[in-house]
Scaffold this motif. Structure first.
Motif, mmCIF file in Angstrom:
data_model
loop_
_atom_site.group_PDB
_atom_site.id
_atom_site.type_symbol
_atom_site.label_atom_id
_atom_site.label_comp_id
_atom_site.label_asym_id
_atom_site.label_seq_id
_atom_site.Cartn_x
_atom_site.Cartn_y
_atom_site.Cartn_z
ATOM 1 N N VAL A 105 -13.221 18.825 16.318
ATOM 2 C CA VAL A 105 -14.632 18.545 16.058
ATOM 3 C C VAL A 105 -15.522 19.728 16.403
ATOM 4 O O VAL A 105 -16.709 19.734 16.065
ATOM 5 N N TYR A 106 -14.959 20.712 17.092
ATOM 6 C CA TYR A 106 -15.746 21.898 17.462
ATOM 7 C C TYR A 106 -14.794 23.029 17.839
ATOM 8 O O TYR A 106 -13.734 22.793 18.411
ATOM 9 N N TYR A 107 -15.177 24.247 17.515
ATOM 10 C CA TYR A 107 -14.469 25.391 18.069
ATOM 11 C C TYR A 107 -15.331 26.635 18.008
ATOM 12 O O TYR A 107 -16.248 26.764 17.188
ATOM 13 N N ALA A 120 -9.441 9.139 17.071
ATOM 14 C CA ALA A 120 -10.188 8.405 16.041
ATOM 15 C C ALA A 120 -11.237 7.469 16.617
ATOM 16 O O ALA A 120 -12.161 7.059 15.892
ATOM 17 N N ASP A 121 -11.139 7.140 17.908
ATOM 18 C CA ASP A 121 -12.055 6.170 18.494
ATOM 19 C C ASP A 121 -13.217 6.799 19.262
ATOM 20 O O ASP A 121 -14.107 6.089 19.722
ATOM 21 N N VAL A 122 -13.213 8.105 19.409
ATOM 22 C CA VAL A 122 -14.344 8.769 20.056
ATOM 23 C C VAL A 122 -15.489 8.879 19.060
ATOM 24 O O VAL A 122 -15.294 9.288 17.921
ATOM 25 N N LYS A 123 -16.674 8.497 19.493
ATOM 26 C CA LYS A 123 -17.830 8.539 18.602
ATOM 27 C C LYS A 123 -18.177 9.987 18.262
ATOM 28 O O LYS A 123 -18.357 10.816 19.136
ATOM 29 N N LYS A 124 -18.270 10.255 16.983
ATOM 30 C CA LYS A 124 -18.391 11.630 16.520
ATOM 31 C C LYS A 124 -19.753 12.266 16.795
ATOM 32 O O LYS A 124 -19.910 13.474 16.631
ATOM 33 N N ASP A 125 -20.738 11.457 17.203
ATOM 34 C CA ASP A 125 -22.033 12.051 17.520
ATOM 35 C C ASP A 125 -22.120 12.518 18.967
ATOM 36 O O ASP A 125 -23.148 13.027 19.403
ATOM 37 N N VAL A 143 -9.236 17.757 24.832
ATOM 38 C CA VAL A 143 -8.924 16.574 24.039
ATOM 39 C C VAL A 143 -9.573 15.364 24.701
ATOM 40 O O VAL A 143 -9.458 15.178 25.916
ATOM 41 N N PHE A 144 -10.255 14.543 23.896
ATOM 42 C CA PHE A 144 -10.931 13.354 24.413
ATOM 43 C C PHE A 144 -10.417 12.106 23.715
ATOM 44 O O PHE A 144 -10.181 12.102 22.509
ATOM 45 N N HIS A 145 -10.275 11.036 24.523
ATOM 46 C CA HIS A 145 -9.812 9.747 24.024
ATOM 47 C C HIS A 145 -10.777 8.645 24.436
ATOM 48 O O HIS A 145 -11.332 8.679 25.545
ATOM 49 N N ALA A 157 -16.883 5.241 25.929
ATOM 50 C CA ALA A 157 -16.536 6.438 26.689
ATOM 51 C C ALA A 157 -17.303 7.657 26.218
ATOM 52 O O ALA A 157 -17.560 7.825 25.022
ATOM 53 N N TRP A 158 -17.679 8.491 27.169
ATOM 54 C CA TRP A 158 -18.264 9.815 26.957
ATOM 55 C C TRP A 158 -19.666 9.801 26.391
ATOM 56 O O TRP A 158 -20.197 10.856 26.034
ATOM 57 N N GLU A 159 -20.285 8.639 26.306
ATOM 58 C CA GLU A 159 -21.631 8.584 25.737
ATOM 59 C C GLU A 159 -22.692 9.140 26.683
ATOM 60 O O GLU A 159 -23.681 9.714 26.236
ATOM 61 N N SER A 160 -22.506 8.975 27.979
ATOM 62 C CA SER A 160 -23.555 9.378 28.920
ATOM 63 C C SER A 160 -23.606 10.881 29.122
ATOM 64 O O SER A 160 -24.681 11.457 29.278
#
Length: 313
Positions: A62-64, A74-79, A111-113, A145-148
């Protein structure tokens, strides 16, 4: 093309055009100068199939950039975008403090899940477990997860980068002190220094307050590693510089094989000896206050002074 890499790719293409196109090569023989190096902006894989532990996800890039590659399952929110800057800042700060030598690839792979694999783990450039990359793999059972991008989100990510520092700095392989401080004690001072170094004053204060009240049952009941060991060393003997010096001295003097892999763990006497060398001061009294002291440790310390005479204080 990845939208986060457009500017960099254009820049790289222009450079390649100026330096590499036939007919445009500059003759430097008369001046004796050498052409500037061509930077290799390798494009990392767009997907990565996990094959470690119980991880079996096909994660997507998603970034580099030249320092960081981020993959989401696939379940991590892309925003969610805060890792792109925060993880990069922590990685670059760590390379600045502890040297840029963490293998030949300067990038960190993150890597994030979401909804799985709660917690995190690192991977190292010298292991094929994660395809010979420096990796942090961070998971959460929460569907949000990871929204905050705050609190534990930051702490977990930074913790895992700290493992790469302790186990791969100076192009070494392994962490001889891990047997002493185990999974998290080194991270207590590492995370504090990172937050201070990045100017994240509120996070540094939050972390300090948490660590000053943290106790452990090793090496004895109610041990306060941060309060009575790492924080005093940090504040009295040079901040991030003393942390770096410890790893430098270990890399220089502690036994390694021909591949730069440490051949054994430290004992307590060696641990105190090397930290004393990093601080440039005898830390036995501080260690006794923080951890207690024993005849065995005294014998180990005496032997460490004989075995590693170049570690001076």
């Amino acid at each position: 093309m990845d939208k986060h890499f457009i500017t960099l790719t254009i820049s790289a293409t222009m450079s390649a055009g100026l330096l590499l196109m036939p007919g445009c090569k500059k003759d430097n023989t008369s001046s004796g100068s050498t052409p500037p190096p061509v930077v290799n902006y390798n494009v990392p894989p767009s997907t990565w199939q996990e094959h470690w532990f119980d991880h079996k996800q096909l994660v997507s890039r998603v970034y580099y950039d030249t320092s960081l590659v981020v993959y989401y399952d696939a379940d991590v929110k892309k925003d969610i975008a805060w890792p792109f800057s925060f993880v990069k800042d922590v990685w670059l700060y760590s390379r600045k403090v502890y040297g840029a030598e963490f293998g030949t690839d300067k990038r960190l792979y993150a890597v994030f899940h979401t909804g799985k694999y709660s917690g995190g783990h690192p991977g190292y450039y010298y292991s094929d477990n994660h395809d010979n990359r420096n990796v942090i793999d961070c998971g959460s059972n929460s569907s949000n997860a990871w929204e905050s991008g705050a609190g534990n989100d930051l702490d977990l990510v930074t913790h895992e980068i700290g493992h790469i520092v302790e186990s791969a700095a100076n192009n070494t392989k392994g962490s001889p002190a891990f047997a002493i401080w185990k999974d998290s004690k080194w991270m207590e001072i590492y995370i504090y220094d990172v937050y201070r170094g990045l100017g994240r004053t509120a996070d540094a204060e939050r972390w300090y307050n948490l660590m000053m009240n943290t106790t452990d049952n090793f090496p004895r009941t109610n041990t306060q590693w941060f309060k009575n060991w790492f924080y005093p060393i940090y504040t009295q003997y040079g901040g991030s510089a003393v942390l770096n010096k410890f790893f430098k001295m270990v890399a220089l003097h502690f036994p390694k094989d021909g591949s730069q892999k440490f051949t054994r763990d430290m004992n307590w006497g060696e641990f105190v000896h090397f930290w004393s060398g990093a601080a440039g001061a005898d830390l036995k009294a501080m260690a006794s206050n923080a951890f207690g002291w024993s005849n065995e440790w005294e014998q180990q310390l005496t032997k460490a002074k004989t075995d590693f005479p170049s570690v001076k204080y």
